[in-house]
Write a protein that holds these residues in place. Structure first.
Motif, PDB file in Angstrom:
ATOM      1  N   GLU A  17       0.818  -1.220   0.000  1.00 28.23           N
ATOM      2  CA  GLU A  17       0.000   0.000   0.000  1.00 28.23           C
ATOM      3  C   GLU A  17       0.852   1.271   0.000  1.00 28.23           C
ATOM      4  O   GLU A  17       0.342   2.363   0.121  1.00 28.23           O
ATOM      5  CB  GLU A  17      -0.950  -0.005   1.196  1.00 28.23           C
ATOM      6  CG  GLU A  17      -2.042  -1.049   1.101  1.00 28.23           C
ATOM      7  CD  GLU A  17      -3.058  -0.765   0.012  1.00 28.23           C
ATOM      8  OE1 GLU A  17      -3.203   0.400  -0.419  1.00 28.23           O
ATOM      9  OE2 GLU A  17      -3.722  -1.716  -0.431  1.00 28.23           O
ATOM     10  N   ASN A  18       2.169   1.115  -0.126  1.00 30.58           N
ATOM     11  CA  ASN A  18       3.102   2.234  -0.264  1.00 30.58           C
ATOM     12  C   ASN A  18       3.240   3.075   1.009  1.00 30.58           C
ATOM     13  O   ASN A  18       3.538   4.258   0.949  1.00 30.58           O
ATOM     14  CB  ASN A  18       2.714   3.107  -1.460  1.00 30.58           C
ATOM     15  CG  ASN A  18       3.886   3.842  -2.029  1.00 30.58           C
ATOM     16  OD1 ASN A  18       5.018   3.407  -1.884  1.00 30.58           O
ATOM     17  ND2 ASN A  18       3.630   4.961  -2.676  1.00 30.58           N
ATOM     18  N   VAL A  19       2.989   2.454   2.166  1.00 29.39           N
ATOM     19  CA  VAL A  19       3.220   3.131   3.440  1.00 29.39           C
ATOM     20  C   VAL A  19       4.700   3.019   3.804  1.00 29.39           C
ATOM     21  O   VAL A  19       5.283   3.958   4.324  1.00 29.39           O
ATOM     22  CB  VAL A  19       2.326   2.531   4.556  1.00 29.39           C
ATOM     23  CG1 VAL A  19       2.629   3.141   5.913  1.00 29.39           C
ATOM     24  CG2 VAL A  19       0.849   2.691   4.202  1.00 29.39           C
ATOM     25  N   LEU A  20       5.292   1.877   3.506  1.00 26.50           N
ATOM     26  CA  LEU A  20       6.718   1.620   3.704  1.00 26.50           C
ATOM     27  C   LEU A  20       7.372   1.315   2.365  1.00 26.50           C
ATOM     28  O   LEU A  20       6.697   0.890   1.431  1.00 26.50           O
ATOM     29  CB  LEU A  20       6.920   0.369   4.571  1.00 26.50           C
ATOM     30  CG  LEU A  20       6.673   0.443   6.041  1.00 26.50           C
ATOM     31  CD1 LEU A  20       6.851  -0.939   6.664  1.00 26.50           C
ATOM     32  CD2 LEU A  20       7.612   1.412   6.707  1.00 26.50           C
ATOM     33  N   ALA A  61      -7.640   4.444   9.195  1.00 30.11           N
ATOM     34  CA  ALA A  61      -8.391   5.672   9.472  1.00 30.11           C
ATOM     35  C   ALA A  61      -8.439   6.561   8.229  1.00 30.11           C
ATOM     36  O   ALA A  61      -9.493   7.134   7.911  1.00 30.11           O
ATOM     37  CB  ALA A  61      -7.761   6.425  10.639  1.00 30.11           C
ATOM     38  N   LEU A  62      -7.327   6.676   7.529  1.00 35.16           N
ATOM     39  CA  LEU A  62      -7.303   7.488   6.304  1.00 35.16           C
ATOM     40  C   LEU A  62      -8.194   6.892   5.220  1.00 35.16           C
ATOM     41  O   LEU A  62      -8.861   7.623   4.484  1.00 35.16           O
ATOM     42  CB  LEU A  62      -5.861   7.648   5.805  1.00 35.16           C
ATOM     43  CG  LEU A  62      -4.955   8.494   6.694  1.00 35.16           C
ATOM     44  CD1 LEU A  62      -3.502   8.394   6.223  1.00 35.16           C
ATOM     45  CD2 LEU A  62      -5.411   9.940   6.737  1.00 35.16           C
ATOM     46  N   VAL A  63      -8.228   5.562   5.124  1.00 31.30           N
ATOM     47  CA  VAL A  63      -9.120   4.904   4.168  1.00 31.30           C
ATOM     48  C   VAL A  63     -10.571   5.169   4.555  1.00 31.30           C
ATOM     49  O   VAL A  63     -11.397   5.529   3.715  1.00 31.30           O
ATOM     50  CB  VAL A  63      -8.833   3.387   4.092  1.00 31.30           C
ATOM     51  CG1 VAL A  63      -9.917   2.665   3.302  1.00 31.30           C
ATOM     52  CG2 VAL A  63      -7.465   3.137   3.465  1.00 31.30           C
ATOM     53  N   ASP A  64     -10.899   4.991   5.848  1.00 34.32           N
ATOM     54  CA  ASP A  64     -12.272   5.223   6.323  1.00 34.32           C
ATOM     55  C   ASP A  64     -12.731   6.652   6.061  1.00 34.32           C
ATOM     56  O   ASP A  64     -13.895   6.891   5.748  1.00 34.32           O
ATOM     57  CB  ASP A  64     -12.393   4.922   7.813  1.00 34.32           C
ATOM     58  CG  ASP A  64     -12.401   3.439   8.115  1.00 34.32           C
ATOM     59  OD1 ASP A  64     -12.583   2.626   7.177  1.00 34.32           O
ATOM     60  OD2 ASP A  64     -12.220   3.086   9.300  1.00 34.32           O
ATOM     61  N   GLN A  65     -11.832   7.613   6.192  1.00 35.48           N
ATOM     62  CA  GLN A  65     -12.167   9.016   5.960  1.00 35.48           C
ATOM     63  C   GLN A  65     -12.231   9.368   4.474  1.00 35.48           C
ATOM     64  O   GLN A  65     -12.608  10.475   4.114  1.00 35.48           O
ATOM     65  CB  GLN A  65     -11.134   9.920   6.641  1.00 35.48           C
ATOM     66  CG  GLN A  65     -11.145   9.844   8.136  1.00 35.48           C
ATOM     67  CD  GLN A  65      -9.968  10.586   8.754  1.00 35.48           C
ATOM     68  OE1 GLN A  65      -9.196  11.259   8.070  1.00 35.48           O
ATOM     69  NE2 GLN A  65      -9.825  10.460  10.059  1.00 35.48           N
ATOM     70  N   LEU A  72      -5.466  -2.528  -2.463  1.00 32.01           N
ATOM     71  CA  LEU A  72      -5.922  -3.916  -2.371  1.00 32.01           C
ATOM     72  C   LEU A  72      -7.302  -4.053  -3.027  1.00 32.01           C
ATOM     73  O   LEU A  72      -8.177  -3.207  -2.834  1.00 32.01           O
ATOM     74  CB  LEU A  72      -6.015  -4.375  -0.914  1.00 32.01           C
ATOM     75  CG  LEU A  72      -4.685  -4.567  -0.200  1.00 32.01           C
ATOM     76  CD1 LEU A  72      -4.927  -4.878   1.273  1.00 32.01           C
ATOM     77  CD2 LEU A  72      -3.916  -5.714  -0.829  1.00 32.01           C
ATOM     78  N   PRO A  73      -7.498  -5.115  -3.774  1.00 33.94           N
ATOM     79  CA  PRO A  73      -8.815  -5.305  -4.408  1.00 33.94           C
ATOM     80  C   PRO A  73      -9.881  -5.563  -3.356  1.00 33.94           C
ATOM     81  O   PRO A  73      -9.628  -6.159  -2.315  1.00 33.94           O
ATOM     82  CB  PRO A  73      -8.620  -6.539  -5.299  1.00 33.94           C
ATOM     83  CG  PRO A  73      -7.389  -7.202  -4.809  1.00 33.94           C
ATOM     84  CD  PRO A  73      -6.566  -6.171  -4.085  1.00 33.94           C
TER      85      PRO A  73
END
Length: 75
Positions: A17-20, A61-65, A72-73
């Motif tokens: 997901e490109n966080v790391l 949280a960022l996805v939920d917002q 991810l599919p």
């Protein structure tokens, strides 16, 4: 053993997901994570577990917002 596999799966998702940028296991049960700033951070297994849970919480949280969209599919 299942805990290590679960942690590895979470770290893999954070990379996907490109966080790391990357992560790897290092000697003596530790981990190394690579950030987008180029930092290579060495953590114990307990530290990386806490860090990963926190990073995952922020990501979700960022996805939920609706501020970011997951790669991810959808199931």
């Amino acid at each position: 053993m299942a805990g290590r596999e679960y942690l590895a799966a979470m770290l893999d998702v954070l990379v996907y997901e490109n966080v790391l940028v990357a992560w790897r296991r290092v000697t003596l049960g530790g981990y190394e994570i690579v950030t987008h700033e180029g930092e290579e951070i060495k953590l114990s297994s307990g530290q990386v577990e806490q860090w990963t849970q926190g990073a995952f919480a922020v990501y979700l949280a960022l996805v939920d917002q609706g501020r970011i969209s997951p790669r991810l599919p959808k199931a």
